[in-house]
Design a protein around this motif. Structure first.
Motif: not given
Length: 102
Positions: A30-33, A47-52, A62-68, A72-75
């Protein structure tokens, strides 16, 4: 947090300066965007993956930001308002959430 194809809970209310942690507890990546247009005035994009930007998330190949599972992802939310966000691969399935910052 995620569970299968939904955020659980789908909405949280926090105070300004608090950090939200999303953890994937399913077997599906999953991602969080953030929805960029729904960000409160003065709020930074997240966004997970630190997209701008949301455009960068949607155009990524790419699969950057995909959480297996277990990742976790924090903000930390500094600006009050409502933040809408989505899971890129499961947005069409309704995997959308809200963080309300008071």
């Amino acid at each position: 947090m995620t569970s299968d194809l939904r955020f659980d809970p789908a909405e949280v209310t926090i105070e300004s300066g608090e950090t939200v942690t999303w953890e994937n507890d399913s077997n599906v990546p999953h991602t969080t965007s953030a929805y960029e247009q729904s960000l409160p005035e003065g709020a930074a994009y997240f966004a997970s993956g630190d997209y701008e930007s949301e455009q960068a998330v949607r155009q990524s190949t790419s699969a950057r930001g995909f959480l297996e599972r277990g990742e976790t992802y924090q903000y930390t939310f500094e600006v009050s308002g409502t933040y809408r966000y989505f899971c890129l691969p499961h947005e069409e399935n309704g995997m959308i959430g809200n963080v309300i910052v008071e």
